[in-house]
Design a protein around this motif. Structure first.
Motif, short mmCIF file in Angstrom:
data_model
loop_
_atom_site.label_atom_id
_atom_site.label_comp_id
_atom_site.label_asym_id
_atom_site.label_seq_id
_atom_site.Cartn_x
_atom_site.Cartn_y
_atom_site.Cartn_z
N LEU A 119 -25.34 8.96 -17.46
CA LEU A 119 -25.28 7.62 -16.90
C LEU A 119 -23.87 7.11 -17.09
CD1 LEU A 119 -28.61 6.16 -18.34
CD2 LEU A 119 -28.24 7.59 -16.33
N VAL A 120 -23.25 6.68 -15.99
CA VAL A 120 -21.86 6.24 -16.05
C VAL A 120 -21.71 4.91 -15.30
CG1 VAL A 120 -20.98 8.60 -16.19
CG2 VAL A 120 -21.17 7.50 -13.97
N PRO A 121 -20.77 4.08 -15.75
CA PRO A 121 -20.54 2.83 -15.02
C PRO A 121 -20.10 3.15 -13.59
CG PRO A 121 -19.27 2.89 -17.08
CD PRO A 121 -19.88 4.24 -16.88
N ASN A 122 -20.68 2.47 -12.63
CA ASN A 122 -20.29 2.69 -11.24
C ASN A 122 -18.79 2.50 -11.04
OD1 ASN A 122 -22.69 3.47 -9.85
ND2 ASN A 122 -23.44 1.38 -10.11
N SER A 123 -18.19 1.59 -11.80
CA SER A 123 -16.76 1.33 -11.67
C SER A 123 -15.89 2.51 -12.09
CB SER A 123 -16.37 0.09 -12.48
OG SER A 123 -16.62 0.33 -13.87
N ARG A 124 -16.46 3.46 -12.86
CA ARG A 124 -15.69 4.62 -13.34
C ARG A 124 -16.30 5.94 -12.88
NH1 ARG A 124 -14.47 4.86 -19.29
NH2 ARG A 124 -12.98 6.36 -18.48
N LYS A 125 -17.29 5.87 -12.04
CA LYS A 125 -18.05 7.07 -11.66
C LYS A 125 -17.17 8.16 -11.05
CE LYS A 125 -22.18 8.18 -9.02
NZ LYS A 125 -23.20 7.58 -8.17
N ASP A 126 -16.35 7.81 -10.08
CA ASP A 126 -15.50 8.82 -9.43
C ASP A 126 -14.56 9.47 -10.44
OD1 ASP A 126 -16.74 8.29 -7.02
OD2 ASP A 126 -15.14 6.98 -6.29
N GLU A 127 -13.95 8.66 -11.28
CA GLU A 127 -13.03 9.18 -12.31
C GLU A 127 -13.75 10.15 -13.25
OE1 GLU A 127 -11.23 7.64 -16.54
OE2 GLU A 127 -11.98 6.15 -15.11
N ILE A 128 -14.93 9.77 -13.70
CA ILE A 128 -15.67 10.60 -14.65
C ILE A 128 -16.12 11.90 -14.00
CG2 ILE A 128 -17.78 10.72 -16.05
CD1 ILE A 128 -17.25 7.68 -16.65
N VAL A 129 -16.58 11.84 -12.77
CA VAL A 129 -16.99 13.06 -12.07
C VAL A 129 -15.79 13.99 -11.90
CG1 VAL A 129 -17.83 13.98 -9.87
CG2 VAL A 129 -19.00 12.04 -10.94
N GLU A 130 -14.64 13.45 -11.56
CA GLU A 130 -13.43 14.29 -11.43
C GLU A 130 -13.07 14.94 -12.76
OE1 GLU A 130 -11.69 15.42 -8.80
OE2 GLU A 130 -13.32 14.46 -7.68
N ARG A 131 -13.21 14.22 -13.85
CA ARG A 131 -12.93 14.79 -15.17
C ARG A 131 -13.93 15.89 -15.51
NH1 ARG A 131 -11.91 10.04 -19.35
NH2 ARG A 131 -11.54 11.84 -20.70
N LEU A 132 -15.19 15.69 -15.15
CA LEU A 132 -16.20 16.73 -15.36
C LEU A 132 -15.85 18.00 -14.59
CD1 LEU A 132 -19.56 14.78 -15.05
CD2 LEU A 132 -18.88 16.19 -16.98
N ILE A 133 -15.49 17.82 -13.34
CA ILE A 133 -15.15 18.97 -12.50
C ILE A 133 -13.96 19.72 -13.07
CG2 ILE A 133 -14.25 19.60 -10.22
CD1 ILE A 133 -16.09 17.33 -9.10
N THR A 134 -12.96 18.97 -13.52
CA THR A 134 -11.78 19.61 -14.11
C THR A 134 -12.18 20.41 -15.35
OG1 THR A 134 -10.33 17.86 -13.30
CG2 THR A 134 -9.53 19.15 -15.18
N ARG A 135 -13.03 19.85 -16.18
CA ARG A 135 -13.47 20.56 -17.39
C ARG A 135 -14.32 21.77 -17.05
NH1 ARG A 135 -14.22 23.71 -20.72
NH2 ARG A 135 -15.34 23.43 -22.65
N LEU A 136 -15.24 21.61 -16.11
CA LEU A 136 -16.13 22.72 -15.76
C LEU A 136 -15.38 23.88 -15.11
CD1 LEU A 136 -19.29 20.82 -14.54
CD2 LEU A 136 -19.12 22.37 -16.50
N ALA A 137 -14.29 23.59 -14.44
CA ALA A 137 -13.51 24.66 -13.82
C ALA A 137 -12.94 25.61 -14.88
CB ALA A 137 -12.38 24.05 -12.99
N ASP A 138 -12.85 25.14 -16.13
CA ASP A 138 -12.34 25.97 -17.22
C ASP A 138 -13.43 26.62 -18.07
OD1 ASP A 138 -9.70 25.42 -16.56
OD2 ASP A 138 -9.58 23.68 -17.88
N VAL A 139 -14.69 26.34 -17.77
CA VAL A 139 -15.78 26.91 -18.56
C VAL A 139 -15.84 28.42 -18.32
CG1 VAL A 139 -18.30 27.04 -18.75
CG2 VAL A 139 -17.15 24.82 -18.71
N ARG A 140 -15.86 29.16 -19.41
CA ARG A 140 -15.93 30.61 -19.31
C ARG A 140 -17.38 31.05 -19.42
NH1 ARG A 140 -13.99 35.36 -23.05
NH2 ARG A 140 -14.24 37.02 -21.53
N ILE A 141 -17.89 31.62 -18.36
CA ILE A 141 -19.25 32.14 -18.32
C ILE A 141 -19.18 33.61 -18.71
CG2 ILE A 141 -21.26 32.56 -16.86
CD1 ILE A 141 -20.17 30.30 -15.03
N GLY A 142 -20.03 34.01 -19.64
CA GLY A 142 -19.98 35.41 -20.05
C GLY A 142 -20.97 35.76 -21.13
N ASP A 143 -20.69 36.86 -21.79
CA ASP A 143 -21.53 37.40 -22.84
C ASP A 143 -21.62 36.39 -23.99
OD1 ASP A 143 -22.65 38.78 -24.96
OD2 ASP A 143 -21.43 40.58 -24.66
#
Length: 183
Positions: A14-38
């Motif tokens: 749950l995120v404030p609507n006023s910061r939703k786009d910013e927070i989603v962009e930060r999530l995407i940036t972080r998830l792009a670095d997630v290493r999936i593996g063993d």
């Protein structure tokens, strides 16, 4: 946490609507670095889901989310290695345009799926947070005073403040002491 395999995995953000786009962009940036593996490799951030049946369940929820109008803001990709072709692997997914009445928000997916739900004020956030059939865990972020005030209104088994899934070595002892104090 655990590729979404536990009941305390954070699945609604749950995120404030006023910061939703910013927070989603930060999530995407972080998830792009997630290493999936063993999962036995300490460099791995995320392993497979529990089973092939569970992978199919997560995939069904992806279809349900699309039918209900949720938007995929991010969908990771699996590495191009042989072990990923056969295993129970699901790349992380973040949904936006989600309302709390959608199945993707209300039901336990048990996979690496996160829904982002906006709110306008603390009262609305508390109402959404408490509108669940489960309520096993929650987390509140913010200034200590405000986060604690909101946390006190959340109806969940455990509510973390400015952390998620924090545990303490003396937690069973503190629970026992609290139980003794109540009796």
């Amino acid at each position: 946490m655990y590729s979404g395999r536990v009941c305390e995995s954070g699945t609604r953000l749950l995120v404030p609507n006023s910061r939703k786009d910013e927070i989603v962009e930060r999530l995407i940036t972080r998830l792009a670095d997630v290493r999936i593996g063993d999962p036995n490799d300490m460099a791995t951030d995320m392993g497979p889901v529990a089973s092939h049946d569970q992978k199919k369940r997560v995939e069904r929820y992806v279809g349900i989310a699309a039918e209900e109008g949720a938007t995929i803001a991010y969908r990771g990709t699996l590495p191009d290695e042989p072990m990923f072709a056969k295993g129970a692997w699901v790349a992380p997914i973040v949904y936006t345009d989600v309302t709390n009445d959608m199945r993707i928000a209300r039901e336990e997916v048990f996979g690496p799926v996160l829904v982002v739900i906006g709110y306008d004020d603390d009262a609305e956030a508390i109402r959404i947070a408490n509108d669940t059939d489960y309520g096993l865990s929650a987390g509140v972020w913010g200034s200590p005073e405000r986060a604690l005030a909101v946390a006190e209104e959340i109806e969940a088994g455990t509510v973390w403040v400015n952390d998620w899934h924090a545990g303490f070595p003396d937690e069973p002892l503190r629970w026992l002491q609290a139980e003794r104090h109540r009796s």
